[in-house]
Motif scaffolding. Sequence first.
Motif, PDB file in Angstrom:
ATOM      1  N   VAL A 697     -45.246  21.666  95.824  1.00  0.00           N
ATOM      2  CA  VAL A 697     -44.109  21.387  94.946  1.00  0.00           C
ATOM      3  C   VAL A 697     -44.129  22.355  93.777  1.00  0.00           C
ATOM      4  O   VAL A 697     -45.112  22.430  93.037  1.00  0.00           O
ATOM      5  N   THR A 698     -43.044  23.110  93.629  1.00  0.00           N
ATOM      6  CA  THR A 698     -42.936  24.028  92.504  1.00  0.00           C
ATOM      7  C   THR A 698     -42.506  23.261  91.253  1.00  0.00           C
ATOM      8  O   THR A 698     -42.100  22.096  91.320  1.00  0.00           O
ATOM      9  N   VAL A 699     -42.582  23.936  90.119  1.00  0.00           N
ATOM     10  CA  VAL A 699     -42.182  23.308  88.858  1.00  0.00           C
ATOM     11  C   VAL A 699     -40.695  22.960  88.873  1.00  0.00           C
ATOM     12  O   VAL A 699     -40.276  21.896  88.423  1.00  0.00           O
ATOM     13  N   GLU A 700     -39.875  23.873  89.419  1.00  0.00           N
ATOM     14  CA  GLU A 700     -38.439  23.617  89.484  1.00  0.00           C
ATOM     15  C   GLU A 700     -38.138  22.415  90.368  1.00  0.00           C
ATOM     16  O   GLU A 700     -37.277  21.579  90.048  1.00  0.00           O
ATOM     17  N   GLU A 701     -38.812  22.310  91.515  1.00  0.00           N
ATOM     18  CA  GLU A 701     -38.604  21.170  92.395  1.00  0.00           C
ATOM     19  C   GLU A 701     -39.024  19.864  91.726  1.00  0.00           C
ATOM     20  O   GLU A 701     -38.367  18.822  91.885  1.00  0.00           O
ATOM     21  N   GLY A 702     -40.117  19.917  90.973  1.00  0.00           N
ATOM     22  CA  GLY A 702     -40.551  18.724  90.249  1.00  0.00           C
ATOM     23  C   GLY A 702     -39.537  18.286  89.210  1.00  0.00           C
ATOM     24  O   GLY A 702     -39.280  17.082  89.043  1.00  0.00           O
ATOM     25  N   GLU A 703     -38.939  19.248  88.511  1.00  0.00           N
ATOM     26  CA  GLU A 703     -37.938  18.903  87.498  1.00  0.00           C
ATOM     27  C   GLU A 703     -36.682  18.342  88.146  1.00  0.00           C
ATOM     28  O   GLU A 703     -36.060  17.407  87.626  1.00  0.00           O
ATOM     29  N   ARG A 704     -36.266  18.934  89.310  1.00  0.00           N
ATOM     30  CA  ARG A 704     -35.094  18.396  89.998  1.00  0.00           C
ATOM     31  C   ARG A 704     -35.340  16.976  90.504  1.00  0.00           C
ATOM     32  O   ARG A 704     -34.453  16.129  90.496  1.00  0.00           O
ATOM     33  N   PHE A 705     -36.557  16.708  90.923  1.00  0.00           N
ATOM     34  CA  PHE A 705     -36.891  15.356  91.392  1.00  0.00           C
ATOM     35  C   PHE A 705     -36.798  14.341  90.248  1.00  0.00           C
ATOM     36  O   PHE A 705     -36.284  13.238  90.412  1.00  0.00           O
ATOM     37  N   VAL A 706     -37.286  14.733  89.094  1.00  0.00           N
ATOM     38  CA  VAL A 706     -37.237  13.837  87.941  1.00  0.00           C
ATOM     39  C   VAL A 706     -35.804  13.570  87.522  1.00  0.00           C
ATOM     40  O   VAL A 706     -35.417  12.442  87.180  1.00  0.00           O
ATOM     41  N   SER A 707     -34.966  14.633  87.570  1.00  0.00           N
ATOM     42  CA  SER A 707     -33.578  14.475  87.150  1.00  0.00           C
ATOM     43  C   SER A 707     -32.724  13.784  88.202  1.00  0.00           C
ATOM     44  O   SER A 707     -31.563  13.461  87.955  1.00  0.00           O
ATOM     45  N   GLY A 708     -33.262  13.573  89.423  1.00  0.00           N
ATOM     46  CA  GLY A 708     -32.539  12.865  90.460  1.00  0.00           C
ATOM     47  C   GLY A 708     -31.776  13.755  91.399  1.00  0.00           C
ATOM     48  O   GLY A 708     -31.065  13.276  92.271  1.00  0.00           O
ATOM     49  N   GLU A 709     -31.900  15.100  91.283  1.00  0.00           N
ATOM     50  CA  GLU A 709     -31.137  15.992  92.148  1.00  0.00           C
ATOM     51  C   GLU A 709     -31.778  16.131  93.515  1.00  0.00           C
ATOM     52  O   GLU A 709     -31.104  16.388  94.500  1.00  0.00           O
ATOM     53  N   ALA A 710     -33.088  16.014  93.573  1.00  0.00           N
ATOM     54  CA  ALA A 710     -33.794  16.169  94.842  1.00  0.00           C
ATOM     55  C   ALA A 710     -34.322  14.820  95.270  1.00  0.00           C
ATOM     56  O   ALA A 710     -35.004  14.149  94.520  1.00  0.00           O
ATOM     57  N   LYS A 711     -33.992  14.397  96.487  1.00  0.00           N
ATOM     58  CA  LYS A 711     -34.446  13.099  96.971  1.00  0.00           C
ATOM     59  C   LYS A 711     -35.199  13.237  98.296  1.00  0.00           C
ATOM     60  O   LYS A 711     -36.328  12.827  98.420  1.00  0.00           O
ATOM     61  N   GLU A 712     -34.538  13.823  99.252  1.00  0.00           N
ATOM     62  CA  GLU A 712     -35.123  13.869 100.583  1.00  0.00           C
ATOM     63  C   GLU A 712     -36.030  15.072 100.769  1.00  0.00           C
ATOM     64  O   GLU A 712     -36.720  15.178 101.769  1.00  0.00           O
ATOM     65  N   GLU A 713     -36.036  15.996  99.812  1.00  0.00           N
ATOM     66  CA  GLU A 713     -36.812  17.218 100.000  1.00  0.00           C
ATOM     67  C   GLU A 713     -38.299  16.970  99.871  1.00  0.00           C
ATOM     68  O   GLU A 713     -39.103  17.737 100.394  1.00  0.00           O
ATOM     69  N   GLN A 714     -38.688  15.892  99.202  1.00  0.00           N
ATOM     70  CA  GLN A 714     -40.092  15.718  98.901  1.00  0.00           C
ATOM     71  C   GLN A 714     -40.924  15.431 100.146  1.00  0.00           C
ATOM     72  O   GLN A 714     -42.084  15.765 100.208  1.00  0.00           O
ATOM     73  N   THR A 715     -40.304  14.801 101.139  1.00  0.00           N
ATOM     74  CA  THR A 715     -41.060  14.514 102.353  1.00  0.00           C
ATOM     75  C   THR A 715     -41.442  15.798 103.064  1.00  0.00           C
ATOM     76  O   THR A 715     -42.574  15.981 103.519  1.00  0.00           O
ATOM     77  N   ALA A 716     -40.465  16.708 103.147  1.00  0.00           N
ATOM     78  CA  ALA A 716     -40.771  17.998 103.757  1.00  0.00           C
ATOM     79  C   ALA A 716     -41.755  18.781 102.919  1.00  0.00           C
ATOM     80  O   ALA A 716     -42.629  19.472 103.431  1.00  0.00           O
ATOM     81  N   ALA A 717     -41.617  18.696 101.602  1.00  0.00           N
ATOM     82  CA  ALA A 717     -42.523  19.441 100.727  1.00  0.00           C
ATOM     83  C   ALA A 717     -43.938  18.912 100.818  1.00  0.00           C
ATOM     84  O   ALA A 717     -44.890  19.617 100.524  1.00  0.00           O
ATOM     85  N   ALA A 718     -44.069  17.679 101.205  1.00  0.00           N
ATOM     86  CA  ALA A 718     -45.410  17.107 101.266  1.00  0.00           C
ATOM     87  C   ALA A 718     -46.182  17.527 102.500  1.00  0.00           C
ATOM     88  O   ALA A 718     -47.385  17.312 102.598  1.00  0.00           O
ATOM     89  N   GLU A 719     -45.484  18.130 103.500  1.00  0.00           N
ATOM     90  CA  GLU A 719     -46.168  18.573 104.710  1.00  0.00           C
ATOM     91  C   GLU A 719     -47.066  19.777 104.394  1.00  0.00           C
ATOM     92  O   GLU A 719     -46.701  20.656 103.605  1.00  0.00           O
ATOM     93  N   PRO A 720     -48.254  19.909 104.993  1.00  0.00           N
ATOM     94  CA  PRO A 720     -49.153  21.042 104.718  1.00  0.00           C
ATOM     95  C   PRO A 720     -48.557  22.358 105.214  1.00  0.00           C
ATOM     96  O   PRO A 720     -47.889  22.418 106.239  1.00  0.00           O
TER      97      PRO A 720
END
Length: 731
Positions: A697-720
């Motif tokens: 997870v990049t810093v930008e992705e983390g900020e988008r997740f907090v702001s509610g813009e990213a929802k479903e991306e985290q599952t894919a991002a969690a894959e090794p």
Amino acid sequence: MFVDKMAANKEAIAIVLDVGPSMNQAPAGVATPLETAIEGINMILQRKMFSESKDEVALILLGTNDTENPLSDGDTYQNIVLKRSLAVADFDLLQMVQSELQPGDSSGDFLDALVVAMDHLENGLQGKKGFGTRRVILFSDMGGAFGDQELDTIVGAIQNTGTELNVIGPSIEEDNDEDGDAGGAKADGHVKKEKTPQQRAGETMIKHILDQVNGECYSFSEALPALSYFQSRQVKPMAWKCNLDIGGVEIPVNGYSKVKEFKLKQSWKKVYAQDSSVAPGTLRTYHMKNEEETEVEKEDMVEGYRYGNTLVPMSEDDKDNMKYKAEKCLKVLGFTKSEHFKRHHILGDGVLSITAEKDDEAAAVALSALINALYETNSVAIARRVYAANSAPRLGCLFPHIKAKYECLFWVELPFAEDIRTFTFGSLPLTEESLANKKFQPTDDQLKCMDELITNMDLTQALEDEDGDKDEALKPKLTFNPYFQRVYQCLQHRVLHPDDPLPDLSPVIADYINAPPSVVNAAKPCLERMKQLFKLEEVEKNKNGQTGESMFKDNEEEAGPSAKKPKLDDGDLAGGLQNMTKAEVTEVGTVTPTADFRALISRKDQDFFDEACKQMQARVEQVVTDSFGQQFYPKALDCLKVLRQECVKKSEPNSYNTFLPKFKDTLIGKGRRDFWDQIVKEKQALITKPECEESAVTVEEGERFVSGEAKEEQTAAAEPEETTDDLLMEL
């Protein structure tokens, strides 16, 4: 004779008390009939006084040594004294009954006493309005001689005036009953005394009179329990007149209070009595806050409201202009199904019964059509009610009430949005299969035992009458507030005995707050089984003298060498309770979840770290879900911080990053967004790559997740991510 109960709701009572010699005889250790009768009169007066009744009571003594009554002429109506004329019951009469009644040496004629009572009721009610009932209550064991010359005249007078006759004293048995209750000698239920021939003759005479006038007779043992209850407050019903407006159609209706909260009128005031012989009072004066403390008249004062450091004066006209202006009304806003009307939405301090205007046939037909339409469609009406022009509007529900003899609408107040408080309570873990709640799940035997306990303690069949029929115990209509009754008991005792300490709780009041003996006996076997099924274990105190602070001080530390101390060396078993406690940790508990989690992950088994993370995640979710408001939020946030911190340390960010998006959806779905806001505020969101090299997870992705813009991306991002070795294997 027709009596308008609405206009005439007061009762005139003449109490006739026999104080003759036969009323003062009883075996040793048993209350005499006179003592029992005085206790019964005392209870009647209590009921009248403390219910704020406007009924009037007169006291006539029979069998006195002297004679004092209006009908006496020197030869007739002897040994009868009019002790207290018809008046509202007060403490003076109560004190007279308690201390001034003495047994007499002469027997009196109870029939003559009835004539004196009837004559006094007739003369005493002249010019008085509002009396719809007359009653004569005779307390006597019929031990004195009597004459029956004017028997028909007495019976006719009772019938013509509509007077109710109650006799309290003997037990009038059937002809084939050889045993009797000799007045009050059987008041305690253990002693029987053979009645004299004079008493039996008197009972025969009084039974004849009661049959003619439809009167009632009670023995002392039967009457005292009934008299123990204070009479409910009598209120003259006053109609609230208004028009029921339904889309422009107006129906004249009357509203009567069906149920309303009762409050004690007296208010306790603290006053300084300089002279104990003078009744204390209050004197209120107003003074300015200056050195002279200048006195100010109340008329020269005006209320003010503080706005910052400024006092803004508000006159009565200003306050009147601030009020919401509304017109008196009862207006239907719409209709809804009755299932939408929830019981927990009932507001207000009472229920209003809505009926059609009296003698208005058109209004009765229109209201009846509305009532039956609501009943047939299983609906209720939502209405706006304004009691008077200076009252605030209320929102309420009108639901139909149909009986065999009448029909009406019941009004109950409903809450506005500001009146509703939404509290979320965690449910019992009846079907929860998680490791966190499984150990608290009740067994089938425990559930069955609780079900039997509820059945055995059912009050609807708790009482049994003389015929063996079951009846309900503690009926709300017959059960009085024990707090009110205790206040009444203490007030009476303080007035009659100002220097004595307050009495013990009356057994009658104690019956209200204790379970019926039959219910307790029926539930005993089930309670014994509960002790076996729900075992309570006593926690032994620390015998080594070690304090809780030293035992659990490591739990408060965020990190450090102390987190790795649970490992036991060979000689550590002798180190005290602290090491033994930490060595036994097998799962993340509810008491010290952070310490349990650190103890589990200190083991070098990687699979155990994954299991510990799952347990910690479940524990965080459980604490938040079971929290009453925000009560347990700090504990859940500490657990989340430790989980995130250890995932960074162990270079296992995927476990945390996979859990957090699901947890966020759970929080929002269960109305716990306030906890998610705390997570964001404390910066406990996703683990980004700068924090842990293994994170995708990049810093930008983390900020988008907090702001509610990213929802479903985290599952894919969690894959090794694929490594170089994986790419070579594909070639």
